[in-house]
Design a protein around this motif. Sequence first.
Motif, mmCIF file in Angstrom:
data_model
loop_
_atom_site.group_PDB
_atom_site.id
_atom_site.type_symbol
_atom_site.label_atom_id
_atom_site.label_comp_id
_atom_site.label_asym_id
_atom_site.label_seq_id
_atom_site.Cartn_x
_atom_site.Cartn_y
_atom_site.Cartn_z
ATOM 1 N N THR A 109 11.062 0.912 -2.069
ATOM 2 C CA THR A 109 9.976 0.827 -3.041
ATOM 3 C C THR A 109 10.535 0.721 -4.456
ATOM 4 O OG1 THR A 109 7.979 1.909 -3.796
ATOM 5 C CG2 THR A 109 9.768 3.350 -3.238
ATOM 6 N N VAL A 110 9.690 0.246 -5.372
ATOM 7 C CA VAL A 110 10.141 0.118 -6.758
ATOM 8 C C VAL A 110 10.186 1.503 -7.389
ATOM 9 C CG1 VAL A 110 9.658 -0.926 -8.998
ATOM 10 C CG2 VAL A 110 9.040 -2.134 -6.899
ATOM 11 N N VAL A 111 11.275 1.801 -8.091
ATOM 12 C CA VAL A 111 11.380 3.107 -8.749
ATOM 13 C C VAL A 111 11.637 2.937 -10.245
ATOM 14 C CG1 VAL A 111 12.180 4.375 -6.715
ATOM 15 C CG2 VAL A 111 13.862 3.298 -8.235
ATOM 16 N N LYS A 169 0.154 -1.062 -2.864
ATOM 17 C CA LYS A 169 -0.179 -2.486 -2.974
ATOM 18 C C LYS A 169 1.038 -3.327 -3.341
ATOM 19 C CE LYS A 169 -4.910 -1.514 -4.272
ATOM 20 N NZ LYS A 169 -5.734 -1.099 -5.398
ATOM 21 N N CYS A 170 2.197 -2.708 -3.369
ATOM 22 C CA CYS A 170 3.404 -3.431 -3.773
ATOM 23 C C CYS A 170 3.920 -4.288 -2.626
ATOM 24 C CB CYS A 170 4.470 -2.423 -4.196
ATOM 25 S SG CYS A 170 6.061 -3.181 -4.484
ATOM 26 N N ILE A 171 4.212 -5.542 -2.899
ATOM 27 C CA ILE A 171 4.740 -6.420 -1.851
ATOM 28 C C ILE A 171 6.232 -6.696 -2.051
ATOM 29 C CG2 ILE A 171 2.504 -7.474 -1.337
ATOM 30 C CD1 ILE A 171 3.473 -9.900 -3.043
ATOM 31 N N GLN A 172 6.854 -5.923 -2.911
ATOM 32 C CA GLN A 172 8.303 -6.001 -3.120
ATOM 33 C C GLN A 172 8.776 -7.407 -3.448
ATOM 34 O OE1 GLN A 172 9.606 -3.986 0.380
ATOM 35 N NE2 GLN A 172 8.757 -2.065 -0.347
ATOM 36 N N CYS A 173 8.074 -7.999 -4.383
ATOM 37 C CA CYS A 173 8.419 -9.359 -4.778
ATOM 38 C C CYS A 173 9.540 -9.381 -5.809
ATOM 39 C CB CYS A 173 7.188 -10.039 -5.350
ATOM 40 S SG CYS A 173 6.682 -9.314 -6.916
ATOM 41 N N TYR A 174 9.843 -8.262 -6.391
ATOM 42 C CA TYR A 174 10.909 -8.130 -7.397
ATOM 43 C C TYR A 174 10.561 -8.688 -8.779
ATOM 44 C CZ TYR A 174 14.496 -6.324 -4.247
ATOM 45 O OH TYR A 174 15.227 -5.544 -3.389
ATOM 46 N N ARG A 175 9.342 -9.199 -8.956
ATOM 47 C CA ARG A 175 9.038 -9.772 -10.276
ATOM 48 C C ARG A 175 9.127 -8.727 -11.383
ATOM 49 N NH1 ARG A 175 3.529 -13.255 -9.995
ATOM 50 N NH2 ARG A 175 4.145 -14.779 -8.421
ATOM 51 N N CYS A 176 8.547 -7.550 -11.124
ATOM 52 C CA CYS A 176 8.546 -6.521 -12.172
ATOM 53 C C CYS A 176 9.970 -6.107 -12.503
ATOM 54 C CB CYS A 176 7.732 -5.312 -11.726
ATOM 55 S SG CYS A 176 8.314 -4.561 -10.198
ATOM 56 N N ILE A 177 10.796 -6.051 -11.480
ATOM 57 C CA ILE A 177 12.186 -5.632 -11.694
ATOM 58 C C ILE A 177 12.913 -6.677 -12.536
ATOM 59 C CG2 ILE A 177 14.367 -5.157 -10.512
ATOM 60 C CD1 ILE A 177 12.662 -4.023 -8.203
ATOM 61 N N LEU A 184 3.445 -9.518 -14.874
ATOM 62 C CA LEU A 184 4.093 -10.334 -13.855
ATOM 63 C C LEU A 184 3.654 -9.990 -12.438
ATOM 64 C CD1 LEU A 184 7.693 -10.283 -15.341
ATOM 65 C CD2 LEU A 184 6.297 -12.339 -15.027
ATOM 66 N N CYS A 185 3.142 -8.783 -12.243
ATOM 67 C CA CYS A 185 2.845 -8.321 -10.885
ATOM 68 C C CYS A 185 1.772 -9.194 -10.230
ATOM 69 C CB CYS A 185 2.375 -6.864 -10.927
ATOM 70 S SG CYS A 185 2.027 -6.202 -9.285
ATOM 71 N N PRO A 186 2.050 -9.728 -9.037
ATOM 72 C CA PRO A 186 1.076 -10.624 -8.412
ATOM 73 C C PRO A 186 -0.080 -9.885 -7.758
ATOM 74 C CG PRO A 186 3.015 -10.401 -7.014
ATOM 75 C CD PRO A 186 3.304 -9.623 -8.269
ATOM 76 N N THR A 187 0.025 -8.591 -7.586
ATOM 77 C CA THR A 187 -1.016 -7.842 -6.880
ATOM 78 C C THR A 187 -1.588 -6.743 -7.778
ATOM 79 O OG1 THR A 187 0.377 -6.064 -6.021
ATOM 80 C CG2 THR A 187 0.367 -8.125 -4.776
ATOM 81 N N GLY A 188 -2.286 -5.817 -7.173
ATOM 82 C CA GLY A 188 -2.850 -4.702 -7.926
ATOM 83 C C GLY A 188 -1.915 -3.505 -7.985
ATOM 84 N N ALA A 189 -0.638 -3.719 -7.695
ATOM 85 C CA ALA A 189 0.292 -2.594 -7.709
ATOM 86 C C ALA A 189 0.508 -2.067 -9.127
ATOM 87 C CB ALA A 189 1.620 -3.000 -7.084
ATOM 88 N N LEU A 190 0.444 -2.953 -10.099
ATOM 89 C CA LEU A 190 0.591 -2.547 -11.493
ATOM 90 C C LEU A 190 -0.615 -3.069 -12.262
ATOM 91 C CD1 LEU A 190 4.359 -3.489 -12.000
ATOM 92 C CD2 LEU A 190 3.431 -1.171 -11.905
ATOM 93 N N THR A 191 -1.374 -2.175 -12.869
ATOM 94 C CA THR A 191 -2.553 -2.611 -13.622
ATOM 95 C C THR A 191 -2.674 -1.822 -14.921
ATOM 96 O OG1 THR A 191 -3.905 -1.069 -12.360
ATOM 97 C CG2 THR A 191 -3.928 -3.368 -11.626
HETATM 98 S S1 SF4 Z 1 5.685 -6.982 -9.254
HETATM 99 FE FE1 SF4 Z 1 4.144 -5.722 -8.247
HETATM 100 S S2 SF4 Z 1 4.203 -6.336 -6.122
HETATM 101 FE FE2 SF4 Z 1 6.062 -7.150 -7.068
HETATM 102 S S3 SF4 Z 1 7.603 -5.587 -6.667
HETATM 103 FE FE3 SF4 Z 1 6.715 -5.114 -8.644
HETATM 104 S S4 SF4 Z 1 5.058 -3.677 -8.221
HETATM 105 FE FE4 SF4 Z 1 5.630 -4.640 -6.291
#
Ligand code: SF4
Lengths: 352, 528
Positions: free
Chosen positions: A177-179, A147-155, A200-207
């Motif tokens: 992908t985020v590592v 579900k990650c859209i590689q928005c870079y917010r988490c990074i 910060l994650c905009p999707t369900g990639a991190l919950t």
């Molecule tokens: S914040 Fe969520 S969607 Fe964005 S890169 Fe990180 S894991 Fe992916």
Amino acid sequence: MKNIILNINGRSIQTVEGRTVLKAARENGIYIPTLCYHPRTKQAGKCRICVVEVEGLPGLRISCSLEAKENMVVLTNTERVLETRKMIVELYLSSGKHNCISCEANGRCELQEVTYRLGIEKSTFPVLTKDYPPDTSSPMIIRDLNKCIQCYRCIAGCNNIAVNEVLDMGFRGSNMTVVCDTNKPMGKSSCVICGECVQLCPTGALTEKKAFGKGRPWEIKKIKTTCPYCGVGCQVHLHVKDNEIVKVTGVEEVAPNYGSLCIKGRFGYDFVHSPERLKMPLLRKNGKFVEVSWDEALDFTASRLLEIKKARGPESIVGIGCARTTNENNYVMMKFMRAAVGTNNVDHCART
Amino acid sequence: MSNSIREIENSPVLFVIGSNTTEAHPVIANSMKRAVKKGSILIVADPRKIPLTRWATKHYQHKVGSDIALLNSVMHEIIKNGWHNKEFISSYTEGFDELQKVVSAYPPERASEICGVSEDGIRELAMLLGTAERVALYYTLGITEHVTGTDNVKTCANLQMLLGNIGKEYTGVNPLRGQNNVQGACDMGVLPDVFTGYQKVADETVREKFATAWGINSLPETAGTKIPAMFDGMLHGDIKALYLVGENVVMSEPHQAHTIRALEKLELLIVQDIFFNETAQYAHVVLPAACFAETEGTVTNTERRVQRVRKAVEPPGQAKEDWWIISELARRMGYLMDYTSTEQIWEEVRKLTPNISGITFERIEREGLQWPCPDINHAGTCYLYCDNIFPCGKARFQPAQWKPPAEVPDREYPFVLTTGRRLWHYHTGTQIRKSAGFDDVFPEELIEVNKEDAGSLGIKNGDYIRVVSRRGMLRVKAWVTDHVSPGLCFMTFHFHEACANALTNNAFDPFAGTAEYKACAVRLEKEG
Ligand code: SF4
Ligand code: SF4
Ligand code: SF4
């Protein structure tokens, strides 16, 4: 700071010099979606969904990095803008597994929100089957890279806000992908479980693991309060459903923490509902504790205190207050010792 | 804190001494790390290789309990090189000559022997601090939990006064408070010698003011007993009743066996808490209290910010808010406290306390306010002593001599045990250990032992060992690591199964009454 006036969608908008068009629009309740930009991680220039048209400028412009200028004329919902946004969202939808029905982020997901707003039913692009197994190695966080859209917010959050320097973008091309660290499972990495990335994650990639299945955003009441642990005094939202705290998030707009929390503040809430909580007053009778009514417990305590005071004087009674409870409770405690008992024998563990 | 959290990120030089910030105050540590990313210099002085050292420009690993020797020597070098702020000193301070005299006895040659930092290290530290335009100093219990705790704090203040690092942004003497409302409990006068806002019990007009407000004839004028003396008093039989509100003293006080003996002597022990904790088993009566999520009110954070606590859920069973319980007891003892809400209580506090009288529930609805906030139009105070106005006229240097900890290693007990906290746990474990997931991250207590020491004792990482002090012993798993230097061990008091306070020394700072949690002598024994 100089005030300037610009025009957005035919409305005249006042803002200050140096602000972006995105900020000026949002301050005035004009909707522009963003998936990579977040007020705390700032622009990343990744998603391009915040595009707008500007009179006199060729092509579409990214509003999160476009500075508002005096007399600028901006349009946020032309056909060209909407078509571009649609295409971006469809590409995102086709590049991962987005099954909103069972997703923990349903109702707070920003990708879902733009999809809905743009009236997209399903992607016209073929869905690329990503098949990352979910990473459940962390005791508190579930990572679903599908579900990650590689928005870079988490990074950005992990590296620039919490500065824990765990997350990075790894691999290339369609494998990107985020590592965590050198592509370790999160639970085996140097992650300190602050949850900055999750918030910060905009999707369900991190919950949040403990919140899973505990309630949807629309069923939940958010109560703003102060973290009960250390003296930083972080501001938190307790997410409550049916008299149960199901999740905690940081309050983003205010001091002292502006959204950040640590593992204790974010994940250390379920003691509140522990079955071991004391529920009834207990009185020791013949060496055993028995449950009694408040009246009995309070009458016993008050009369014993009075007896001891009478026999030994108020100085034979001491009180220890609590650095964990409220000012009001502490005040009442010290007033009790001084006015009701009649001694200054009151202290608390400021020293531990 | 004299200054504010939001300044940290922009402070050019941060000096952190005796604070394991990333673990004990993680969100403040984030600001420190961001400052480093922006180019600030972060200097850490700590006996252990704490995680913050990963971001530090320099780490000085001084010995436990040698803070005064180190800082006096640094001041010695600063004065010798003329780096002190002469203008600030002559205009706003007094007692400089005295300071100069005291620190002159700490040349690096001597101090180095005491504190274990090399002579050049001390000179370098003096240069880094002395030549910086501004330095913000942060400390935690590493400074206070010593028999010389008060002197340690004064020495930190001396250093900052010497450099003129007071009364401006990005400077200050900044203790980071460990619990969510230590600041508030002090502000509320839960101390033996002061009422709210540090108004002295000894002052007759103050006493009269409170007596009038509380509707009684007079209030006791002699200062009360501090916690350490309370336990001694219980043992001697002078103190017969103890009312404990939310304190798990069996786990949190030093020298556990002594604490328990004292509790057992009581005629009445009232424990008011949210859990049946380790102390409750000695009680005569246990009163169930509401927790933070079940109550309204305010707490005050480490930067003096008064913030709201709000009720989110109902308390379990018949648990009640502390103020309700206490008022009910008072009523049954013949003293009426008829509060109906916490806001009503706060209004009473605010009227009696000039420092915070400008803070109302309404004003802090969105964001907290920092005291001093004397009136309703006052915006609160980000940093104290602005324009170098000090409460007592001029700021006074209070130089102190170094003294060793009350208990130092010897042949029988050859190791120094120091104590602290871990990121994953909190205090006596009553809350965190009842929350899911935490025991997965850090399931049991570990004692940190240096590799060399472990090697010579034949202890391997993960072995269970016995740790013995003059006051008690326990069994704990060893973590062989270079976080601690040879001769030093580290433990916490998060786990009742192996609580460092079974070992710690009940020696106290004579002024503050703070126990020397940070230093005692122990022996390590291999099992089997
Ligand atoms: S914040 Fe969520 S969607 Fe964005 S890169 Fe990180 S894991 Fe992916
Ligand atoms: S939880 Fe915190 S430390 Fe862990 S990856 Fe997320 S931001 Fe980084
Ligand atoms: S979230 Fe962490 S840093 Fe913030 S107040 Fe709570 S315990 Fe302290």
